[in-house]
Design a protein around this motif. Structure first.
Motif, PDB file in Angstrom:
ATOM      1  N   SER A 209      -5.682   0.815  -3.439  1.00 42.66           N
ATOM      2  CA  SER A 209      -4.293   0.532  -3.070  1.00 42.66           C
ATOM      3  C   SER A 209      -3.901  -0.927  -3.279  1.00 42.66           C
ATOM      4  O   SER A 209      -2.727  -1.214  -3.546  1.00 42.66           O
ATOM      5  CB  SER A 209      -4.050   0.908  -1.601  1.00 42.66           C
ATOM      6  N   GLN A 210      -4.878  -1.857  -3.193  1.00 46.88           N
ATOM      7  CA  GLN A 210      -4.536  -3.271  -3.193  1.00 46.88           C
ATOM      8  C   GLN A 210      -5.139  -4.072  -4.341  1.00 46.88           C
ATOM      9  O   GLN A 210      -5.018  -5.285  -4.362  1.00 46.88           O
ATOM     10  CB  GLN A 210      -4.931  -3.902  -1.861  1.00 46.88           C
ATOM     11  N   VAL A 211      -5.799  -3.404  -5.272  1.00 45.02           N
ATOM     12  CA  VAL A 211      -6.297  -4.099  -6.461  1.00 45.02           C
ATOM     13  C   VAL A 211      -5.842  -3.376  -7.729  1.00 45.02           C
ATOM     14  O   VAL A 211      -5.124  -3.945  -8.564  1.00 45.02           O
ATOM     15  CB  VAL A 211      -7.837  -4.241  -6.447  1.00 45.02           C
ATOM     16  N   LEU A 212      -6.232  -2.124  -7.871  1.00 48.01           N
ATOM     17  CA  LEU A 212      -5.976  -1.422  -9.127  1.00 48.01           C
ATOM     18  C   LEU A 212      -4.490  -1.292  -9.479  1.00 48.01           C
ATOM     19  O   LEU A 212      -4.137  -1.456 -10.656  1.00 48.01           O
ATOM     20  CB  LEU A 212      -6.641  -0.048  -9.102  1.00 48.01           C
ATOM     21  N   PRO A 213      -3.589  -1.023  -8.524  1.00 49.03           N
ATOM     22  CA  PRO A 213      -2.175  -0.948  -8.923  1.00 49.03           C
ATOM     23  C   PRO A 213      -1.644  -2.265  -9.494  1.00 49.03           C
ATOM     24  O   PRO A 213      -0.848  -2.258 -10.440  1.00 49.03           O
ATOM     25  CB  PRO A 213      -1.465  -0.578  -7.613  1.00 49.03           C
ATOM     26  N   TYR A 214      -2.075  -3.391  -8.935  1.00 50.64           N
ATOM     27  CA  TYR A 214      -1.663  -4.693  -9.482  1.00 50.64           C
ATOM     28  C   TYR A 214      -2.214  -4.872 -10.895  1.00 50.64           C
ATOM     29  O   TYR A 214      -1.497  -5.306 -11.809  1.00 50.64           O
ATOM     30  CB  TYR A 214      -2.186  -5.833  -8.611  1.00 50.64           C
ATOM     31  N   LEU A 215      -3.501  -4.566 -11.060  1.00 49.85           N
ATOM     32  CA  LEU A 215      -4.120  -4.782 -12.368  1.00 49.85           C
ATOM     33  C   LEU A 215      -3.496  -3.889 -13.431  1.00 49.85           C
ATOM     34  O   LEU A 215      -3.328  -4.312 -14.581  1.00 49.85           O
ATOM     35  CB  LEU A 215      -5.628  -4.540 -12.276  1.00 49.85           C
TER      36      LEU A 215
ATOM     37  N   ASP B 279       3.357   0.646  -3.515  1.00 47.95           N
ATOM     38  CA  ASP B 279       3.978   1.365  -4.624  1.00 47.95           C
ATOM     39  C   ASP B 279       5.040   2.294  -4.034  1.00 47.95           C
ATOM     40  O   ASP B 279       4.721   3.359  -3.488  1.00 47.95           O
ATOM     41  CB  ASP B 279       2.919   2.160  -5.388  1.00 47.95           C
ATOM     42  N   PHE B 280       6.300   1.908  -4.131  1.00 45.04           N
ATOM     43  CA  PHE B 280       7.369   2.693  -3.522  1.00 45.04           C
ATOM     44  C   PHE B 280       7.593   4.017  -4.247  1.00 45.04           C
ATOM     45  O   PHE B 280       8.245   4.913  -3.712  1.00 45.04           O
ATOM     46  CB  PHE B 280       8.664   1.873  -3.485  1.00 45.04           C
TER      47      PHE B 280
ATOM     48  N   GLY C 278      -8.681  12.696  10.834  1.00 48.92           N
ATOM     49  CA  GLY C 278      -9.146  13.193   9.549  1.00 48.92           C
ATOM     50  C   GLY C 278      -8.908  12.185   8.443  1.00 48.92           C
ATOM     51  O   GLY C 278      -7.990  11.362   8.530  1.00 48.92           O
ATOM     52  N   GLY C 279      -9.740  12.233   7.420  1.00 46.42           N
ATOM     53  CA  GLY C 279      -9.600  11.342   6.285  1.00 46.42           C
ATOM     54  C   GLY C 279      -8.615  11.886   5.262  1.00 46.42           C
ATOM     55  O   GLY C 279      -8.187  13.041   5.331  1.00 46.42           O
ATOM     56  N   ALA C 280      -8.259  11.042   4.329  1.00 43.63           N
ATOM     57  CA  ALA C 280      -7.326  11.434   3.279  1.00 43.63           C
ATOM     58  C   ALA C 280      -7.594  10.590   2.040  1.00 43.63           C
ATOM     59  O   ALA C 280      -7.977   9.424   2.148  1.00 43.63           O
ATOM     60  CB  ALA C 280      -5.881  11.258   3.732  1.00 43.63           C
ATOM     61  N   THR C 281      -7.385  11.185   0.891  1.00 46.63           N
ATOM     62  CA  THR C 281      -7.433  10.427  -0.359  1.00 46.63           C
ATOM     63  C   THR C 281      -6.142   9.621  -0.481  1.00 46.63           C
ATOM     64  O   THR C 281      -5.173   9.840   0.265  1.00 46.63           O
ATOM     65  CB  THR C 281      -7.562  11.360  -1.562  1.00 46.63           C
ATOM     66  N   ARG C 282      -6.126   8.709  -1.440  1.00 38.38           N
ATOM     67  CA  ARG C 282      -4.910   7.912  -1.648  1.00 38.38           C
ATOM     68  C   ARG C 282      -3.720   8.818  -1.948  1.00 38.38           C
ATOM     69  O   ARG C 282      -2.610   8.568  -1.460  1.00 38.38           O
ATOM     70  CB  ARG C 282      -5.130   6.913  -2.783  1.00 38.38           C
TER      71      ARG C 282
END
Length: 450
Positions: A48-54, A230-231, A317-321
């Motif tokens: 969420s905080q690295v790949l979208p920027y790159l 990411d809106f 519970g967990g969740a994917t992005r």
């Protein structure tokens, strides 16, 4: 209240410089970037905080080589997903194994491995910038700057050494941790002095850095780029999606739901959040606390029982992005409290921007980065004034009276958290000539905005 301008170095002057950068983008090639991260790309934080920027920066023509550390607990599927994301973005990814034990020595070993890999990549690519996410990678980045003359971007993410102390991870009564703390505070001064550019998550931290007695008059510029969202990924909650989310989680249509998103970690005040929710239960016995986290449920449920919250009032519970926006859509409001310490002046909780992008109001506390200013400016939540039952009742009263103008709140949140704007800021930093950044005009721009 005047609209804030958090995504900036210096307000209008950086804005004009960005216009110039945009006009010249088609005429100038992108930069060669070595990106160093101690966080893994198979972690949700990396996703969420690295790949979208790159991905946004490679789309603007930059050539990025990425070194990160991946945990052994990550599955092959998670690593493969990160690999596919990097390949799709055109990022040259070099994952390394993360070591946790023994403390301190394992981190030193990881940094040695990172430095060796960075040197190998430098021989192949001859980078323009080394972009370092937080303090440990910045030690490698500073060494690369000193040896090879790379421009050094210190993306600090927070006051790391102070966080270790405030979070109880480093007990300064212990001579070893006291020595380590002093070492990193000395290194912090070097990083802040020798960086070609500094990125802070908050205006609060930026002001603290500008007022440091060891900051030179001609010190490096400081941009504020919060944890962006990411809106397009976190879209406003529609009735059908809310119904789908509630059905998938077994939540009744009229049930009152408070949601917590992410790991608990060191900083989030679980006991106080449970106390708050117990007060919510007094008003609405059918209310539910939805905790979307990969953390072990057992300690959370044990803490809930100890604070008088029944286990059947908590869903964990967990969740994917990809699942996070859907599951969070089941909530009536987001709930999170963070310990307000000195080091948290530099923190920007990602979940705040995600809740606001979904047009879900929040209940949180001030004293953490720019959180209070953002909540007040967006009009999309309430701040708890005291961590006790009267304070919680007061916050719930104000939440019930809150007139949430959802479209307006989302647009105000964009001013702070929009991913595209964040990518534009990094792009502007990458494209600036070193001589430009060292000019008195650039320095004055950042400092004049105080």
């Amino acid at each position: 209240m005047q609209a804030p301008q958090p995504l900036r170095c210096a307000g209008r002057r950086l804005g004009r410089r960005m216009d110039r950068v945009s006009a010249e983008r088609m005429e100038t090639p992108g930069r060669r970037i070595l990106y160093l991260s101690y966080d893994g790309m198979s972690d949700q934080l990396g996703q969420s905080q690295v790949l979208p920027y790159l991905a946004g920066l490679t789309g603007r023509g930059h050539r990025i080589s990425l070194i990160s550390f991946e945990k052994s607990s990550r599955s092959d599927a998670e690593i493969d997903a990160a690999r596919r994301a990097c390949d799709a973005a055109g990022v040259d990814w070099h994952p390394l194994p993360y070591h946790k034990r023994p403390p301190i020595l394992s981190s030193l070993y990881d940094l040695l491995v990172m430095r060796r890999q960075a040197e190998r990549l430098q021989r192949q690519s001859r980078f323009d910038w080394v972009h370092c996410r937080s303090y440990l990678p910045a030690l490698v980045g500073l060494a690369m700057k000193r040896r090879h003359g790379l421009r050094f971007l210190f993306d600090m993410r927070g006051f790391w050494a102070d966080e270790r102390v405030d979070g109880g991870l480093w007990d300064l009564k212990n001579p070893l941790f006291r020595a380590v703390f002093r070492y990193f505070k000395r290194k912090e001064s070097e990083l802040l002095r020798e960086a070609d550019h500094i990125v802070s998550l908050t205006e609060q931290a930026r002001r603290i850095m500008l007022e440091r007695p060891d900051r030179a008059v001609d010190g490096p510029p400081i941009s504020v780029i919060p944890c962006c969202v990411d809106f397009n990924h976190f879209r406003p909650v529609a009735g059908s999606r809310r119904e789908t989310a509630r059905n998938s989680l077994g939540i009744a249509a009229g049930q009152r739901v408070a949601a917590y998103l992410g790991s608990i970690g060191t900083w989030y005040m679980l006991d106080e959040m449970l106390d708050f929710f117990r007060v919510q239960l007094e008003r609405d016995p059918g209310a539910l606390l939805l905790m979307i986290t990969r953390d072990d449920p057992a300690p959370i449920l044990a803490a809930a029982e100890a604070r008088g919250v029944p286990r059947d009032a908590v869903t964990i519970g967990g969740a994917t992005r990809d699942e996070v926006p859907l599951f969070t859509s089941a909530a009536d409001y987001g709930l999170f409290f963070i310990r307000p310490t000195f080091s948290k002046a530099a923190s920007c909780p990602t979940k705040l921007g995600e809740f606001l992008a979904l047009e879900i109001p929040v209940v949180t506390n001030g004293g953490v980065g720019d959180v209070a200013e953002i909540v007040e400016d967006s009009g999309a939540g309430v701040l708890v004034k005291r961590f006790d039952e009267p304070g919680y009742r007061d916050a719930l009263d104000r939440l019930e009276r809150l007139e949430l103008h959802k479209d307006q709140a989302r647009q105000r949140a964009r001013i702070w958290f929009d991913l595209d704007s964040g990518v534009e800021r990094y792009d502007a930093i990458y494209r600036e000539a070193a001589t430009d950044w060292n000019s008195s005009t650039s320095r004055g721009a950042c400092e004049a905005s105080e």
